[in-house]
Design a protein around this motif. Sequence first.
Motif, PDB file in Angstrom:
ATOM      1  N   MET A 185       0.675  -1.189   0.140  1.00  0.00           N
ATOM      2  CA  MET A 185      -0.013  -0.013  -0.056  1.00  0.00           C
ATOM      3  C   MET A 185       0.954   1.137   0.056  1.00  0.00           C
ATOM      4  SD  MET A 185      -2.905   1.128   2.758  1.00  0.00           S
ATOM      5  CE  MET A 185      -4.107  -0.173   2.204  1.00  0.00           C
ATOM      6  N   ILE A 186       0.535   1.999  -0.927  1.00  0.00           N
ATOM      7  CA  ILE A 186       1.277   3.357  -0.980  1.00  0.00           C
ATOM      8  C   ILE A 186       0.592   4.727  -0.437  1.00  0.00           C
ATOM      9  CG2 ILE A 186       2.484   5.173  -2.722  1.00  0.00           C
ATOM     10  CD1 ILE A 186       3.342   2.697  -4.415  1.00  0.00           C
ATOM     11  N   LEU A 187       1.148   5.455   0.195  1.00  0.00           N
ATOM     12  CA  LEU A 187       0.480   6.808   0.574  1.00  0.00           C
ATOM     13  C   LEU A 187       0.838   7.947   0.060  1.00  0.00           C
ATOM     14  CD1 LEU A 187      -1.759   7.746   2.619  1.00  0.00           C
ATOM     15  CD2 LEU A 187      -0.102   7.821   4.545  1.00  0.00           C
ATOM     16  N   ILE A 188       0.119   8.858  -0.546  1.00  0.00           N
ATOM     17  CA  ILE A 188       0.807  10.202  -1.172  1.00  0.00           C
ATOM     18  C   ILE A 188      -0.071  11.293  -0.737  1.00  0.00           C
ATOM     19  CG2 ILE A 188       0.860  11.138  -3.246  1.00  0.00           C
ATOM     20  CD1 ILE A 188       0.186   8.739  -4.804  1.00  0.00           C
ATOM     21  N   ALA A 189       0.872  12.204  -0.323  1.00  0.00           N
ATOM     22  CA  ALA A 189       0.371  13.313   0.422  1.00  0.00           C
ATOM     23  C   ALA A 189       0.845  14.599  -0.531  1.00  0.00           C
ATOM     24  CB  ALA A 189       1.027  13.437   1.890  1.00  0.00           C
ATOM     25  N   ASP A 190      -0.260  15.525  -0.803  1.00  0.00           N
ATOM     26  CA  ASP A 190       0.128  16.871  -1.109  1.00  0.00           C
ATOM     27  C   ASP A 190      -0.160  17.969  -0.137  1.00  0.00           C
ATOM     28  OD1 ASP A 190       0.272  19.207  -2.846  1.00  0.00           O
ATOM     29  OD2 ASP A 190      -1.979  19.206  -2.953  1.00  0.00           O
ATOM     30  N   SER A 191       0.826  18.587   0.537  1.00  0.00           N
ATOM     31  CA  SER A 191       0.633  19.494   1.611  1.00  0.00           C
ATOM     32  C   SER A 191       1.045  20.976   1.469  1.00  0.00           C
ATOM     33  CB  SER A 191       1.362  18.901   2.776  1.00  0.00           C
ATOM     34  OG  SER A 191       1.072  19.568   3.982  1.00  0.00           O
ATOM     35  N   ILE A 205      -8.308   3.072  -4.711  1.00  0.00           N
ATOM     36  CA  ILE A 205      -8.004   4.385  -4.501  1.00  0.00           C
ATOM     37  C   ILE A 205      -8.821   4.967  -3.263  1.00  0.00           C
ATOM     38  CG2 ILE A 205      -7.225   6.602  -4.833  1.00  0.00           C
ATOM     39  CD1 ILE A 205      -6.287   5.522  -7.694  1.00  0.00           C
ATOM     40  N   SER A 206      -8.395   5.412  -2.289  1.00  0.00           N
ATOM     41  CA  SER A 206      -9.006   6.192  -1.420  1.00  0.00           C
ATOM     42  C   SER A 206      -8.457   7.435  -0.882  1.00  0.00           C
ATOM     43  CB  SER A 206      -9.501   5.265   0.184  1.00  0.00           C
ATOM     44  OG  SER A 206      -8.224   4.947   0.856  1.00  0.00           O
ATOM     45  N   GLN A 207      -9.179   8.410  -0.452  1.00  0.00           N
ATOM     46  CA  GLN A 207      -8.753   9.513  -0.174  1.00  0.00           C
ATOM     47  C   GLN A 207      -9.301  10.419   1.279  1.00  0.00           C
ATOM     48  OE1 GLN A 207      -9.785  11.779  -3.819  1.00  0.00           O
ATOM     49  NE2 GLN A 207     -11.772  12.094  -2.985  1.00  0.00           N
ATOM     50  N   PHE A 208      -8.549  11.300   1.588  1.00  0.00           N
ATOM     51  CA  PHE A 208      -8.915  11.874   2.771  1.00  0.00           C
ATOM     52  C   PHE A 208      -8.138  13.231   2.969  1.00  0.00           C
ATOM     53  CE2 PHE A 208      -5.994   8.813   4.313  1.00  0.00           C
ATOM     54  CZ  PHE A 208      -5.130   9.563   5.192  1.00  0.00           C
ATOM     55  N   ARG A 209      -8.519  14.072   3.728  1.00  0.00           N
ATOM     56  CA  ARG A 209      -7.738  15.436   4.085  1.00  0.00           C
ATOM     57  C   ARG A 209      -7.629  15.821   5.504  1.00  0.00           C
ATOM     58  NH1 ARG A 209     -10.186  20.484   0.829  1.00  0.00           N
ATOM     59  NH2 ARG A 209      -9.343  19.342  -0.732  1.00  0.00           N
ATOM     60  N   THR A 210      -6.264  16.487   5.919  1.00  0.00           N
ATOM     61  CA  THR A 210      -6.143  16.786   7.097  1.00  0.00           C
ATOM     62  C   THR A 210      -5.610  18.261   7.037  1.00  0.00           C
ATOM     63  OG1 THR A 210      -3.619  16.204   6.886  1.00  0.00           O
ATOM     64  CG2 THR A 210      -5.260  14.313   7.719  1.00  0.00           C
ATOM     65  N   ASN A 248      -3.838  11.849  13.379  1.00  0.00           N
ATOM     66  CA  ASN A 248      -5.021  11.653  12.956  1.00  0.00           C
ATOM     67  C   ASN A 248      -5.760  10.404  12.874  1.00  0.00           C
ATOM     68  OD1 ASN A 248      -6.612  11.601  10.411  1.00  0.00           O
ATOM     69  ND2 ASN A 248      -7.020  13.742  10.792  1.00  0.00           N
ATOM     70  N   PRO A 249      -6.909  10.231  13.110  1.00  0.00           N
ATOM     71  CA  PRO A 249      -7.530   8.706  12.997  1.00  0.00           C
ATOM     72  C   PRO A 249      -7.129   8.178  11.487  1.00  0.00           C
ATOM     73  CG  PRO A 249      -8.982  10.349  14.051  1.00  0.00           C
ATOM     74  CD  PRO A 249      -8.002  11.114  13.420  1.00  0.00           C
ATOM     75  N   HIS A 250      -7.425   8.816  10.408  1.00  0.00           N
ATOM     76  CA  HIS A 250      -7.261   8.207   9.225  1.00  0.00           C
ATOM     77  C   HIS A 250      -5.760   7.596   9.148  1.00  0.00           C
ATOM     78  CE1 HIS A 250     -11.196   9.457   7.489  1.00  0.00           C
ATOM     79  NE2 HIS A 250     -11.031  10.638   8.063  1.00  0.00           N
ATOM     80  N   LEU A 251      -4.772   8.512   9.323  1.00  0.00           N
ATOM     81  CA  LEU A 251      -3.537   8.101   9.420  1.00  0.00           C
ATOM     82  C   LEU A 251      -3.331   6.865  10.270  1.00  0.00           C
ATOM     83  CD1 LEU A 251      -1.776  11.767   9.016  1.00  0.00           C
ATOM     84  CD2 LEU A 251      -2.113   9.984   7.175  1.00  0.00           C
ATOM     85  N   LEU A 252      -3.598   7.004  11.327  1.00  0.00           N
ATOM     86  CA  LEU A 252      -3.289   6.067  12.339  1.00  0.00           C
ATOM     87  C   LEU A 252      -4.019   4.676  12.015  1.00  0.00           C
ATOM     88  CD1 LEU A 252      -3.775   7.907  15.714  1.00  0.00           C
ATOM     89  CD2 LEU A 252      -1.679   7.535  14.926  1.00  0.00           C
ATOM     90  N   ALA A 253      -5.063   4.737  11.435  1.00  0.00           N
ATOM     91  CA  ALA A 253      -5.515   3.396  10.737  1.00  0.00           C
ATOM     92  C   ALA A 253      -4.730   2.612   9.818  1.00  0.00           C
ATOM     93  CB  ALA A 253      -7.086   3.758  10.435  1.00  0.00           C
TER      94      ALA A 253
END
Length: 280
Positions: A1-7, A23-28, A47-52
């Motif tokens: 699994m790969i996680l991509i972030a645009d911050s 693909i799934s997505q969320f915002r922090t 963040n709950p999304h990241l910790l999961a």
Amino acid sequence: MILIADSGSSKTDWRVIGKDDNISQFRTIGFNPYYQTREDMVAGLNNPHLLALKSQVSQIYFYGSGCTSAANKASVAQAIHSIFPLTEIHVDHDLMASARATCGHQAGIACILGTGSNSGDYDGENIVSSRPSPGYLLGDEGGGVYIGKHFLQDFIYDDMPEEIRKEFIKVYNLTIFEIQDNVYKKPFPNRYMAGFCKFISQHKSNPYCYNLIYNAFRDFFHRHVMRYENYQNKPVNFVGSIAYYNNDILRKAGKDLQIQINTIIETPIAGLTLYHQEKI
């Protein structure tokens, strides 16, 4: 699994590429090592999304504002590592995100017009040249802070049309002292000043607001794009909400300066997802 972030300084868009390219997505919240300590970033990453995803992610590609110097990249990587200790982490700056998302493997000039601004000459693989990006106090031409700051200056000096001034007071009910308090005493004055761009864009049919945005874009072209070698013959691509929601004015300013504007997108996350999918 790969996680991509645009911050950016205001928000972070995350994309998860799972098995079978699901693909799934969320915002922090946003992260910027120029304005936040490592501890601040760690707190935001809890963040709950990241910790999961903690035990599932094998690689993280993080693109962020302020992630230009080796020290800043290391600070962000260490913050992420505290949440994902067993994950391979790659940190790069938001300009590379813009280049990969809009140019892919083709050469062009990649630009950012969001809260702040930036630009780079991209050869299809690497950014071979870039202009200084001194931040919102000394630069950020064309970005939200730059436009918002000039608007607030005009408001304070009573140097804007009366109808715009009255509408602004009606919407925000602000005093000069409240503005100064937010700019000089409270955290993230860059976000605060850029936040007024929504109002300015909504009133761009008024010549004052139109010219405020147009002149900011011309300043960006003069300080950035027009300094690159052979810029007239290169496609110029943009990422960022200021560019996206004012694309009509941006294209007009570019046309007036004989600059060929190609792609304008709000965020690079979709293009980055495609870029990294191709590399899997």
